[in-house]
Design an enzyme around this catalytic site. Structure first.
Site, short mmCIF file in Angstrom:
data_model
loop_
_atom_site.label_atom_id
_atom_site.label_comp_id
_atom_site.label_asym_id
_atom_site.label_seq_id
_atom_site.Cartn_x
_atom_site.Cartn_y
_atom_site.Cartn_z
N GLU A 132 -4.74 2.07 -4.38
CA GLU A 132 -3.28 2.18 -4.31
C GLU A 132 -2.64 0.91 -3.76
O GLU A 132 -1.46 0.91 -3.40
CB GLU A 132 -2.88 3.37 -3.44
CG GLU A 132 -3.18 3.22 -1.95
CD GLU A 132 -4.57 3.69 -1.58
OE1 GLU A 132 -4.81 3.97 -0.40
OE2 GLU A 132 -5.44 3.77 -2.48
N ASP A 175 0.86 -1.19 0.00
CA ASP A 175 0.00 0.00 0.00
C ASP A 175 0.90 1.23 0.00
O ASP A 175 1.88 1.30 0.76
CB ASP A 175 -0.90 -0.01 1.24
CG ASP A 175 -1.91 1.13 1.21
OD1 ASP A 175 -2.99 0.94 0.62
OD2 ASP A 175 -1.60 2.21 1.75
#
Length: 721
Positions: free
Chosen positions: A627, A584
């Protein structure tokens, strides 16, 4: 009741069972998919396995029935084609349900095959069945997806319609045009053959089929050979010769070769000899009959091998076509001092004309056979192009077809690439060794220039328009690539609709190799090749859209799930390590809020690129969502995954993204779980990796955390608390 009387009811029952097996198998597959069956290989039970065997049995029954009907010449009906296609479709969707969406392109290939080889009405019904099965697979279970169903439906309809309408129309048009041209040539030759009384006049109204035509051609050749033999026999009898022979010029006009003879001697020259020497050479040069006699023997006798007999009289007549072209010479000789007279010369000249007529007819017959063979090879080439599925298969089929049809010494396929406003050309595949550095030529790219390939793409027309004298100095691809030793060259554009996809380059060492008929066949091959290349590119694009993320180019989440199932199944079966890494981007929301979403997209693309570069070739890198990214690492334990994770984290931390608001740097948090140490179920492993990622986020970010590290950290916190 006798035993014989009981046979008909048993036979009817067997026929009923044979007809009922496909329908029962199809209905069973439909019902089982509707109830949510076949949801993974690991959940495959006895019921599913039995149904798979039932489907295989149905396919075997239908194959046996089609074979037996074909063996006795019985026709196949609408129901036969429909049953076969339906069972194949059911089997393909069961495979998709078991293996996952990654193998769904098999359905596209199967539908293309069925639409291409079955009648149109059957193809439409099978398309409806495929949509029904797709609804069961896509809209059932926990991962139901209306978007996937609509996407599959659109691509199935588009793929089937494009293959049926575009490719079938092109093939039909090519077949009609080529068949018409060949039939016209054959009719013209048949008319000439009737003039020479090789066939009866009634054959025009009742044209023979292919077998009868083959017999007619063979009989015609025998008749021609018989006519020449009879002409020489007449000359031998009428002129009372020692030898009466027909010699024809070779293709290079420099040698003479015996065609047929009648002779009392066994020393007549049967091998090729020089056409410019001796008495026969003089006849060919003067293009007029020659009579010579001498009581003491003649000189310049070249048509005997190992020493000529002592000839006293010779008569030689040139064989001249109506166009004035000399084809050979007819020669007669005597051992007695008995000169040939004017009447002998007149008779021999008439016999020479008859020999010429027979030879011309034989040449026409040979041309007919050659044309038919070329037509068969042409249609086989078209069929090979239609079977090709991938671009590599298309390129190879194009080159093999072109080389076999035209006897080429060099052929290549180039593809046009348009990127960022610049046009480049790539040599996708080539055959032949006439290019300097030919191994390096394949796969080579070159910019748009003034070479022949670039100009063919630019103007959309075959080049060169006329013969090139200085072939070795001509720029074909680019200045650095030269083709040596070619005598003929033609480059065809690969045109599909209003697009030019590339070129087909055809070259031969023989200057006369690319005649009108060969060029026409190569032109049709280029048209079909363009459609095949476009079809393969569309298929690749559809497959890429179905399996990859549009922005980053990585695998999408759906493909990742399928790959994860495969790897974990392999890990469970063989006890191998397999690690999962979830990542992430830290504080990504603030990047979007501060720099804008365009910059955020730039960051995601850069992170995806680094992940792909740092991962190994065997690793599966995917965009998990937003993301977040995921990496599957086969044959990797927690220690090895930690090393790879740290390498990725440091590469991301070192990357500087240039934005309108200045340089930007980001960091990455990573969570790692390993099978079978932390579970072999996909959901459990994802949950473990996600908890490690969450732990890394809560404890400072910009770090990679394994399950063992996360568990050790929690214990330490508990002791301190």
């Amino acid at each position: 009741m006798s035993a014989l009387s009981a046979i008909p009811p048993v036979s009817k029952l067997l026929r009923f069972l044979v007809r009922a097996v496909p329908a029962a198998a199809l209905l069973s597959a439909f019902v089982h998919l509707a109830r949510g069956g076949f949801r993974g290989l690991q959940t495959l039970g006895w019921t599913e396995a039995s149904l798979v065997l039932f489907l295989l049995a149905a396919l075997g029954v239908m194959g046996w029935r089609r074979f037996t009907r074909g063996a006795v010449g019985a026709p196949l009906f609408f129901r036969d084609d429909l049953e076969l296609g339906a069972v194949l479709i059911a089997s393909s969707y069961i495979v998709v349900a078991i293996a996952g969406g990654a193998v769904f392109p098999l359905v596209y290939l199967l539908m293309a095959f069925l639409v291409a080889f079955l009648p149109r009405n059957v193809g439409l019904m099978l398309l409806g069945m495929a949509l029904a099965f797709d609804a069961l697979v896509s809209l059932q279970g926990p991962e139901r997806s209306v978007t996937a169903f609509l996407t599959h439906s659109l691509f199935l309809a588009l793929f089937s319609g494009m293959y049926q309408l575009v490719l079938s129309a092109r093939i039909a048009a090519a077949r009609r045009a080529e068949s018409s041209a060949v039939e016209k040539r054959i009719k013209e030759v048949e008319e000439r053959a009737r003039t020479f009384r090789l066939v009866s006049s009634g054959s025009h109204d009742n044209p023979p089929d292919e077998k009868d035509e083959e017999k007619w051609l063979l009989a015609s050749v025998k008749e021609v050979e018989g006519a020449v033999s009879a002409a020489l026999e007449i000359a031998e009898t009428a002129l009372k010769t020692n030898t009466c022979a027909a010699f024809l010029l070779a293709s290079d006009d420099k040698g003479l070769k015996l065609y047929d003879c009648r002779s009392m001697s066994d020393r007549v020259q049967r091998e090729r000899f020089n056409a410019g020497e001796g008495m026969l050479g003089g006849v060919l040069k003067r293009r007029a009959p020659v009579r010579m006699h001498s009581a003491h023997g003649l000189k310049g006798i070249t048509w005997y091998d190992g020493g000529a007999p002592e000839l006293k009289a010779v008569l030689a007549v040139p064989i001249i076509e109506g166009s004035g072209l000399v084809r050979g010479v007819l020669v007669a000789d005597r051992l007695t001092h008995n000169p040939f007279s004017d009447d002998d010369e007149k008779l021999f000249t008439t016999i020479a004309a008859e020999v010429l007529r027979s030879i011309e007819v034989e040449r026409v017959m040979t041309y007919i056979r050659k044309t038919r063979d070329e037509k068969d090879r042409f249609f086989r080439a078209i069929e090979e192009l239609n079977r090709a599925g991938s671009p590599e298969q298309v390129f190879l089929a194009v080159l093999e077809s072109a080389r076999q049809l035209a006897g080429l010494d060099f052929c290549a396929v180039t593809i046009v690439n348009e990127a960022e406003g610049k046009r480049t050309h790539k040599v996708a595949r080539m055959l032949g060794v006439t290019a300097q550095g030919s191994k390096a030529l394949e796969g080579r790219s070159f910019p748009d220039n003034n070479g022949l390939v670039a100009n063919v793409v630019r103007y959309g027309a075959p080049l060169p328009g006329r013969d090139i004298k200085a072939m070795d100095r001509q720029v074909i691809f680019d200045e650095e690539t030269q083709l040596r030793g070619l005598g003929a060259l033609k480059i065809f554009p690969l045109v599909a609709g209003d697009r030019i996809l590339g070129t087909l380059v055809a070259g031969s060492r023989r200057k006369a190799a690319l005649d009108h008929d060969v060029l026409r066949m190569l032109e049709v091959i280029a048209i079909q090749a363009a459609q095949a290349v476009l079809r393969a590119q569309l298929y690749e694009a559809m497959e890429r859209m179905a399996t990859t993320d549009g922005m980053t180019g990585l695998y999408n989440n759906r493909t990742f799930q399928a790959k994860a199932d495969e790897m974990l199944a392999h890990s469970r079966r063989y006890g191998r390590k397999c690690s999962l890494m979830l990542t992430d981007v830290d504080h990504f929301k603030s990047v979007n809020d501060t720099y804008g979403h365009l910059t955020g997209d730039q960051v995601l693309k850069g992170v995806a690129r680094i992940l792909k570069e740092q991962a190994r070739d065997t690793d599966i890198v995917a965009r998990y969502g937003g993301e977040e990214f995921a990496i599957l690492m086969p044959e990797t334990d927690a220690k090895g995954a930690k090393i790879i994770a740290e390498r990725i984290r440091e590469a991301i931390m070192a990357e500087v993204f240039q934005t309108e608001m200045g340089p930007l740097k980001v960091t990455l948090s990573l969570g790692i779980a390993t099978a079978p140490d932390h579970g072999t179920d996909k959901l459990v492993l994802v949950e473990q990796a996600d908890q490690c990622l969450y732990y890394a986020k809560r404890h400072g970010r910009n770090q990679s955390v394994t399950v063992a590290e996360a568990q050790g950290g929690r214990k330490l916190q508990a002791v301190e608390g």
